[in-house]
Design a protein around this motif. Structure first.
Motif, PDB file in Angstrom:
ATOM      1  N   ALA A 173       0.830  -1.202   0.000  1.00 19.06           N
ATOM      2  CA  ALA A 173       0.000   0.000   0.000  1.00 19.06           C
ATOM      3  C   ALA A 173       0.863   1.250   0.000  1.00 19.06           C
ATOM      4  N   TRP A 174       0.289   2.311  -0.527  1.00 17.69           N
ATOM      5  CA  TRP A 174       0.940   3.633  -0.507  1.00 17.69           C
ATOM      6  C   TRP A 174      -0.136   4.695  -0.434  1.00 17.69           C
ATOM      7  N   SER A 175       0.133   5.745   0.298  1.00 14.96           N
ATOM      8  CA  SER A 175      -0.639   6.981   0.258  1.00 14.96           C
ATOM      9  C   SER A 175       0.277   8.083   0.755  1.00 14.96           C
ATOM     10  N   PRO A 176      -0.063   9.345   0.516  1.00 17.00           N
ATOM     11  CA  PRO A 176       0.831  10.435   0.923  1.00 17.00           C
ATOM     12  C   PRO A 176       1.156  10.433   2.410  1.00 17.00           C
ATOM     13  N   ASN A 177       0.258   9.937   3.247  1.00 19.68           N
ATOM     14  CA  ASN A 177       0.467  10.004   4.699  1.00 19.68           C
ATOM     15  C   ASN A 177       0.684   8.646   5.354  1.00 19.68           C
ATOM     16  N   LEU A 178       0.790   7.593   4.576  1.00 27.98           N
ATOM     17  CA  LEU A 178       0.906   6.261   5.157  1.00 27.98           C
ATOM     18  C   LEU A 178       2.293   6.056   5.761  1.00 27.98           C
ATOM     19  N   ASP A 179       2.313   5.536   7.005  1.00 24.31           N
ATOM     20  CA  ASP A 179       3.592   5.218   7.638  1.00 24.31           C
ATOM     21  C   ASP A 179       3.672   3.715   7.896  1.00 24.31           C
ATOM     22  N   ALA A 181       3.883   2.017  10.650  1.00 24.33           N
ATOM     23  CA  ALA A 181       3.060   1.503  11.743  1.00 24.33           C
ATOM     24  C   ALA A 181       1.642   1.218  11.270  1.00 24.33           C
ATOM     25  N   ARG A 182       1.051   2.141  10.515  1.00 25.84           N
ATOM     26  CA  ARG A 182      -0.311   1.930  10.005  1.00 25.84           C
ATOM     27  C   ARG A 182      -0.360   0.778   9.026  1.00 25.84           C
ATOM     28  N   ALA A 183       0.662   0.678   8.181  1.00 26.10           N
ATOM     29  CA  ALA A 183       0.697  -0.427   7.225  1.00 26.10           C
ATOM     30  C   ALA A 183       0.789  -1.763   7.956  1.00 26.10           C
ATOM     31  N   ALA A 184       1.672  -1.827   8.950  1.00 25.16           N
ATOM     32  CA  ALA A 184       1.842  -3.069   9.708  1.00 25.16           C
ATOM     33  C   ALA A 184       0.566  -3.445  10.435  1.00 25.16           C
ATOM     34  N   ALA A 185      -0.144  -2.446  10.976  1.00 24.53           N
ATOM     35  CA  ALA A 185      -1.392  -2.715  11.691  1.00 24.53           C
ATOM     36  C   ALA A 185      -2.441  -3.322  10.763  1.00 24.53           C
ATOM     37  N   ALA A 186      -2.371  -2.970   9.475  1.00 24.19           N
ATOM     38  CA  ALA A 186      -3.318  -3.511   8.495  1.00 24.19           C
ATOM     39  C   ALA A 186      -2.811  -4.801   7.871  1.00 24.19           C
ATOM     40  N   GLY A 187      -1.617  -5.224   8.256  1.00 23.67           N
ATOM     41  CA  GLY A 187      -1.067  -6.467   7.726  1.00 23.67           C
ATOM     42  C   GLY A 187      -0.543  -6.359   6.316  1.00 23.67           C
ATOM     43  N   VAL A 188      -0.090  -5.154   5.923  1.00 28.20           N
ATOM     44  CA  VAL A 188       0.407  -4.967   4.564  1.00 28.20           C
ATOM     45  C   VAL A 188       1.807  -4.356   4.597  1.00 28.20           C
ATOM     46  N   GLU A 189       2.469  -4.400   3.466  1.00 24.93           N
ATOM     47  CA  GLU A 189       3.765  -3.748   3.317  1.00 24.93           C
ATOM     48  C   GLU A 189       3.554  -2.324   2.801  1.00 24.93           C
ATOM     49  N   ARG A 190       4.376  -1.394   3.263  1.00 20.38           N
ATOM     50  CA  ARG A 190       4.286  -0.018   2.753  1.00 20.38           C
ATOM     51  C   ARG A 190       5.254   0.159   1.597  1.00 20.38           C
ATOM     52  N   ALA A 191       4.757   0.605   0.461  1.00 16.92           N
ATOM     53  CA  ALA A 191       5.619   0.941  -0.666  1.00 16.92           C
ATOM     54  C   ALA A 191       6.241   2.307  -0.414  1.00 16.92           C
ATOM     55  N   GLU A 192       7.480   2.460  -0.762  1.00 15.49           N
ATOM     56  CA  GLU A 192       8.171   3.728  -0.531  1.00 15.49           C
ATOM     57  C   GLU A 192       7.563   4.858  -1.359  1.00 15.49           C
ATOM     58  N   THR A 193       7.224   4.553  -2.594  1.00 13.86           N
ATOM     59  CA  THR A 193       6.642   5.550  -3.493  1.00 13.86           C
ATOM     60  C   THR A 193       5.484   4.920  -4.259  1.00 13.86           C
ATOM     61  N   LYS A 194       4.632   5.765  -4.819  1.00 16.58           N
ATOM     62  CA  LYS A 194       3.540   5.221  -5.635  1.00 16.58           C
ATOM     63  C   LYS A 194       4.095   4.553  -6.884  1.00 16.58           C
ATOM     64  N   GLU A 195       5.238   5.048  -7.378  1.00 15.77           N
ATOM     65  CA  GLU A 195       5.863   4.433  -8.541  1.00 15.77           C
ATOM     66  C   GLU A 195       6.308   3.003  -8.224  1.00 15.77           C
ATOM     67  N   ASP A 196       6.875   2.818  -7.032  1.00 18.08           N
ATOM     68  CA  ASP A 196       7.259   1.465  -6.619  1.00 18.08           C
ATOM     69  C   ASP A 196       6.048   0.546  -6.597  1.00 18.08           C
ATOM     70  N   LEU A 197       4.932   1.060  -6.070  1.00 16.80           N
ATOM     71  CA  LEU A 197       3.711   0.251  -5.996  1.00 16.80           C
ATOM     72  C   LEU A 197       3.214  -0.113  -7.393  1.00 16.80           C
ATOM     73  N   LEU A 198       3.189   0.857  -8.295  1.00 22.37           N
ATOM     74  CA  LEU A 198       2.672   0.601  -9.634  1.00 22.37           C
ATOM     75  C   LEU A 198       3.519  -0.427 -10.372  1.00 22.37           C
ATOM     76  N   GLU A 199       4.820  -0.368 -10.187  1.00 20.35           N
ATOM     77  CA  GLU A 199       5.717  -1.291 -10.883  1.00 20.35           C
ATOM     78  C   GLU A 199       5.614  -2.711 -10.331  1.00 20.35           C
ATOM     79  N   ALA A 200       5.272  -2.843  -9.055  1.00 24.20           N
ATOM     80  CA  ALA A 200       5.277  -4.158  -8.410  1.00 24.20           C
ATOM     81  C   ALA A 200       3.938  -4.873  -8.448  1.00 24.20           C
ATOM     82  N   SER A 201       2.857  -4.178  -8.775  1.00 24.86           N
ATOM     83  CA  SER A 201       1.512  -4.721  -8.563  1.00 24.86           C
ATOM     84  C   SER A 201       0.937  -5.411  -9.796  1.00 24.86           C
ATOM     85  N   ASP A 202       0.223  -6.508  -9.545  1.00 25.97           N
ATOM     86  CA  ASP A 202      -0.574  -7.166 -10.575  1.00 25.97           C
ATOM     87  C   ASP A 202      -1.990  -6.594 -10.620  1.00 25.97           C
TER      88      ASP A 202
END
Length: 318
Positions: A173-179, A181-202
């Motif tokens: 997951a990625w969003s402008p304010n995501l850190d 701790a919030r990602a871990a609480a939701a059981g997901v990995e935080r992408a560093e940038t939205k570009e990283d997320l777009l390149e990695a996602s199916d």
């Protein structure tokens, strides 16, 4: 006796999903089941009403329209956020604006309907079966082991993530304010940038609030970072994605498909490319349209009207 009109009641459901009789001694309530896009026609239909109940952004209420409704005193919208209402202009004209609660469950479920429909080519296979076409003509995409990328990890995004994990997907997951701790609480990995997320996602699914920072968040450059096998789903708000750039990406096969429940102009114009593109699964903004959610909307609309008439309106916007 005051007059209340419920606008854009497409399914003719509003009057049957709440106890409007609680208002019968003070307010005459009726609904409009058609959509009126022309402002002059709209004003002629609604200018005698002191109270209007509207459904999200189906009919915008900019200052220009509010100025033409001198009798209007209360505007009730479904949801507690509606960018199609000029709340400041309403307040300046003495119009009270109230909202209602909205469940994140229906849009979560519809998000997965779109993902599954695209991944397994359900519209085409169903059409072939009905029309006597080929018996099996596509090869589906596996979700187990694939990467689900979420742009936004709020109430809806978090629920979408949980279902993705149940399918055996890696969820980022990625969003402008995501850190972290919030990602871990939701059981997901935080992408560093939205570009990283777009390149990695199916699968990329959008669950962000539309605002200055998110309008046009995905343009041509961002869409080019996605793989030709990637599915894009948007059940949030259309302007988060540059619509012209999305059409080009779909036409050129730079992404596998798009599941869309939101559009810049609604109802969707008859000549929209999204109506004809074979790699688009499009729905008429029904993400929040379920019986329980409607029941909440209209029951709380009655409460908003009651508390307004009592002089203590609740669930004020702005």
């Amino acid at each position: 006796m005051q007059t209340c009109l419920i606008l854009d009641d497409y399914q003719d459901a509003a009057l049957g999903l709440a106890d409007w009789a609680r208002l019968s001694d003070r307010v005459a309530v009726s609904s409009m089941t058609d959509h009126v896009a022309d402002q002059n026609t709209l004003v002629a239909r609604i200018d005698q009403a002191e109270i209007l109940v509207i459904m999200r952004e189906r009919t915008p209420f900019p200052e220009a329209l509010l100025k033409r409704l001198p009798r209007l005193k209360l505007l009730v919208t479904s949801g507690m956020r509606n960018l199609a209402i000029d709340v400041a202009a309403a307040r300046a004209r003495g119009v009270t604006v109230c909202g209602t609660e909205s469940s994140p469950t229906p849009p979560t479920e519809l998000t997965w309907a779109l993902i599954l429909g695209l991944a397994r080519h359900l519209p085409l296979e169903n059409r072939n079966l009905r029309d006597g076409g080929p018996w099996q003509s596509t090869v589906g995409t596996d979700l187990a082991g694939a990467t689900l990328g979420l742009l936004g990890l709020g109430k809806i995004g978090t629920r979408v993530a949980g279902i993705g994990r149940a399918f055996g997907m890696r969820v980022i997951a990625w969003s402008p304010n995501l850190d972290d701790a919030r990602a871990a609480a939701a059981g997901v990995e935080r992408a560093e940038t939205k570009e990283d997320l777009l390149e990695a996602s199916d699968v990329v699914s959008i669950h962000l609030v539309l605002g200055d920072r998110t309008r046009g968040l995905l343009g041509d450059a961002e869409l080019r970072r996605m793989r030709p096998s990637t599915i894009l789903v948007n059940t949030s708000r259309a302007p988060i994605v540059d619509q012209a750039a999305l059409v080009r990406a779909l036409e050129e096969g730079r992404i596998a498909g798009a599941g869309l429940d939101v559009f810049e102009t609604e109802p969707l114009p008859a000549d929209s490319p999204f109506r004809r593109l074979p790699n688009v699964l499009a729905l008429p903004h029904v993400g929040y349209v379920t019986r329980d959610n409607y029941r909440t909307f209209f029951t709380q609309a009655v409460e908003d009207i009651e508390t307004y008439l009592a002089g203590s309106p609740i669930r004020l916007l702005g």
